[in-house]
Design a protein around this motif. Sequence first.
Motif: not given
Lengths: 161, 427
Positions: B40-53
């Motif tokens: 579980v990657l914690v760090g963003h302070e608001d909703r995460v919209w996109c993940v990309s490798w």
Amino acid sequence: MTELVNPNPTVFRDALQHQPQRSAEELLQEQDESFRDPIDSLEVFHHIRSIRDPEHPNTLEELKVVEPELIRVDEVKQTVRVQFTPTVPHCSMTTLIGLCISLKLQRSLPRGTKVDVYVTPGSHEQEEQVNKQLNDKERVAAALENKNLLNVVESCLNEFE
Amino acid sequence: MPLFSASASGNGNNTGGAEEKPLNLPFDPPPLLRVDPVAVLVGHEDRVWCVSWCPTANVLASSSADKTVKLWSCLHHAKAVDEQHQQYPQKGLSWECIHTLAGEHSRTVRHISWSPSGEYIACASFDRTATVWKRASDDLNRFDFELEAILDGHESEVKCVAWLTDSTLATCSRDRTVWVWDRVDVGEFECAGVLAGHAQDVKACAWIPPIDGGAKPLLLSCSYDNTVKVWAESHRRDDWHCFQTLTRHDETVWSVAVQPVEQSIETLRAEEEEEGGEAQPACQPIICCCSDDKSVTFWKRNAEGKFHVIVTATGFAERSIYTVGWAPSNCGAIVACGSGDNKITLLGLYQSRGYNEVHVTVLAELPSAHEADVNSVAFCSIVKGALDDNKEVVNDNNNNSSSSSSGLLLASGGDDNMVRVWRVARA
């Protein structure tokens, strides 16, 4: 000064005298902290009843824009569905009112609660368009990043002095 | 049990000499899958919209309403495992934020895209711009990025960005347009086309790379107007037109994804059996899109190049489906879906022998993948490295054998501000 969208709204003063009451059993349950407090339509109504109309010094409850009978809560799915009734069928403030309801509930209800806000069927000329906008969470999020619009919404959410 | 099946060649009207290209699908129903949490990657302070490798390394990018993009990587701890680390499920491994792209966007970063070489990241933002970031170091192990260019032209929020090559990308916006950009110099991009035709907000865009040597790429866009449009470039350069409009969904189409195609799964098997044979024609990629109407549709092209639906998946999501992403081609035809009911679903496609029918089935379900809506899912395209990691970990604990897909990583981002990494393996 621009012409009012609805210059003569009907105000239901009696609303203040006939607030919905919980049964004695429900009140007892609220005192029992071990009892999990489910969301119900009265609680949701309590959160949004005092939102101010953008044009008039009245609350949505007083204008009968929101009513407890038009709120549905699915506790299992943690879903809340609110129907609201604009004061006139061509009301251009309808989307703004819907945004106020949406943001208020987003802040008041437990995180992860799904909130769906709809115009009461048959009460607005652009019902489909308004409903689609209000339930597109991306457009709602983008709209609330607009500072001018957010200020208007915040002023509607603030209680009267 | 297949959710639904449809004839794949219902419109089989092969006028002209061109043949319909085969699909890259197995003939047998794919095995059920297991999806295990990795991090579980914690760090963003608001909703995460996109993940990309990153296409060339096990680095994950995530974008958020907090106006930043974060890069994450799995780091090996060089020192001996101490008491604290023994409590982690992944002994000696942990995912950490290795870089943050910040300060350039004044509003939500809605989407991110890596260029094919992994050297550039493009970001789409609600501040009406897209940005291009370039790796600042030649060191292949360092992932520091610096701003290279700002793509300015859209009149409202930019919803998506997609690279075709390291020099060409597309953006789309609530202003109803899709723009194509070409790199003309270091740090300089030129608009190569403004594609107008959608009646509403354009939610996402994706490229179909050319299959044959002489073919041109196609560009897909999906919209709040419930359609997907296919754009083609005419013989005259930079003259884009709408080649086809796909109308199937009853509500907003949120995402469109193109199947990665390298070589036919069945062709590989045939080659193994026959030890060499004649070259097979290239397969065509399947297109899938997802919608507010809670369905995922799959499309292919007929001999004339027109798209038609081959199968539709419904009934597995209770709310809007916001995102779809294909697994790497050597893992089979697997698609991950993320929906507003906090769920991730893995779908598998296969075809019937001889009857030209395509079927879709649910391979795995994560009912509470996130604590809020799932906005983005993405498979890592590098399986080999992850497989090595998995072997190392597995061997430490027991001697379970690893199946071919046990090293497959999936990332997701949601309205709970979290980025999650999952490992997908056979059940």
